[in-house]
Scaffold this motif. Structure first.
Motif: not given
Length: 444
Positions: A52-63, A77-88, A109-112
């Motif tokens: 809901t506002a400017n947001t960034h992720l921790d690049p050492t985490c997987t979301y 700004d994902c800062r290179g953090a991983h966002v990884q899902g279950p196929g859905s 800067n997102c890795w999804v």
């Protein structure tokens, strides 16, 4: 049994000793974190995130996702953090009710990886919008940049119906089960630039076939797979400066959805009133594709299995042909290499200019103009195509510019083949499968 023998296309374009399509980390980050940006800490990485506002992720985490943005003037700004899902589901979702405007959103800067759609931009409730008022509350200045989207189950990046004002740049989209980038019906004004769209669309390309039914009879089919970029009833888009390579069915396909699954899936059906018109495809490098750019890609296809709500003008012998719409498109200054068909033109007022075509197979064609059923059943061949200033160097094919099924009022000037002036000649129609997306099928 309907059959087709097609060459297997393999692409190993190397980046940092790794083929395009293999997940890798972001090469570099762009932008800086705003002073007021909120960090989503690793402790919250397993939960859905509402931005809901400017947001960034921790690049050492997987979301785990989804990460949902519904507020204007927002940077994720994902800062290179991983966002990884279950196929859905969706990894990153930009959404608002269809009567609410959104603007000035940046995702960078997102890795999804691994969702149904790794990123989707949508307007909730768009099916209820009144014709002529679809854009009264629109989107503007929505930017997705410097991100890698890998191995989605469906389309990698989906721009939904009546979404406007999107810029997609410096992306790598590979391994999508379906289309790499899908521009849905009614969307308009998207720019796709400086991105890699590679090896998408293979989910239904299976050696043992895919099951389907006609009435009470069961069959299996070998599929064509899907294309790198689908322009489905989407207008006024610019596709510029991209590398498009090794996708299952081809590079960029322009067509109008026929109102598919009208009776089979009525809850999902809605009217698609617009064609894939007035798009610019410019300065891309398109390689190792069965078809590089296909204008009116469903004009001559059998849509029987699509359960269309649009009326058919040919309906007999397990064949249902529906008018496609992809008018006034321009294909300019692209480089086509090792494409079986560089540009196929099946609708009117297309301009193909200043492109280069190269290949080493005598069966490769630079430009093919014409469509079968509309020509024979409606006496409406492809009209007003402009082919000018193109250069082809295809080993074994001195006449790579062809017309099929008739054409009218084509302008053909200043084109070359093998260094010599070229002519437009009668060509050999490309193979068409028994149904759209189907190479061959058999009863089981």
């Amino acid at each position: 049994m309907w059959q087709l023998g097609l060459p297997v296309l393999v692409v190993l374009a190397v980046a940092a000793c790794q083929p395009i399509g293999a997940p890798r980390e972001l090469d570099q980050l762009v932008g800086t974190v705003a002073p007021d940006s909120h960090l989503v800490a690793c402790a919250d990485a397993g939960q859905p995130v509402a931005v809901t506002a400017n947001t960034h992720l921790d690049p050492t985490c997987t979301y785990a996702g989804p990460i949902t943005i519904s507020t204007s003037d927002t940077v994720l700004d994902c800062r290179g953090a991983h966002v990884q899902g279950p196929g859905s589901g969706r990894g990153i979702l930009i959404t608002a009710p269809a009567d609410v405007s959104l603007s000035h959103i940046v995702v960078r800067n997102c890795w999804v990886k691994g969702f149904l759609n790794n990123l989707r931009i949508t307007r909730t409730g768009f099916k209820a919008l009144t014709l002529g008022h679809e854009y009264d509350a629109g989107y503007a200045d929505v930017v997705v940049e410097n991100s890698y989207l890998y191995d989605s189950a469906g389309s990698g990046l989906f721009v939904d119906a009546y979404v406007t004002g999107v810029t997609l740049r410096n992306l790598e989209i590979t391994g999508s089960g379906s289309v790499g980038i899908y521009l849905e019906a009614g969307s308009r004004g998207t720019t796709i630039a400086s991105s890699v769209i590679a090896r998408n669309g293979f989910a239904d390309v299976k050696p043992d076939g895919v099951p389907f039914s006609i009435g009470t009879l069961n069959y299996r089919y070998h599929g064509t797979g899907r294309e790198g970029i689908a322009v489905d009833g989407s207008r006024d888009n610019v596709i510029r400066g991209n590398t498009i390579t090794g996708n299952a069915a081809g590079g960029v396909f322009l067509y109008k959805n026929c109102g598919e699954y009208a009776t089979q899936k009525p809850d999902q059906w809605w009217t698609r009133p617009y064609g894939a018109n007035d798009n610019l495809i410019e300065a891309n490098t398109i390689t190792n594709e069965p078809t590089g750019v296909w204008v009116g890609s469903r004009m001559g296809e059998n849509l029987l299995l699509m359960d269309c709500s649009d009326p058919a003008y040919v309906s007999a012998d397990l064949r249902r042909i529906v008018l496609d719409v992809a008018e006034r498109n321009t294909v300019r200054a692209n480089t086509f290499r090792y494409t079986t068909y560089g540009v196929r033109v099946e609708d009117d007022d297309t301009t193909v200019t200043a492109n280069s075509f190269s290949g080493s197979a005598a069966g490769n064609q630079a430009v093919v103009i014409g469509t079968p059923w509309r020509t024979s059943a409606l006496a409406h061949p492809v009209r007003n195509t402009i082919v000018t200033g193109n250069d082809a160097a295809i080993t074994g094919n001195a006449t790579p510019y062809g017309w099929i099924h008739g054409e009218e009022t084509t302008t053909f000037t200043d084109n070359r083949s093998g260094g010599s002036p070229a002519t437009l000649v009668p060509g050999t129609p490309p193979y068409r499968g028994p149904f759209v997306f189907v190479k061959d099928f058999w009863k089981v």
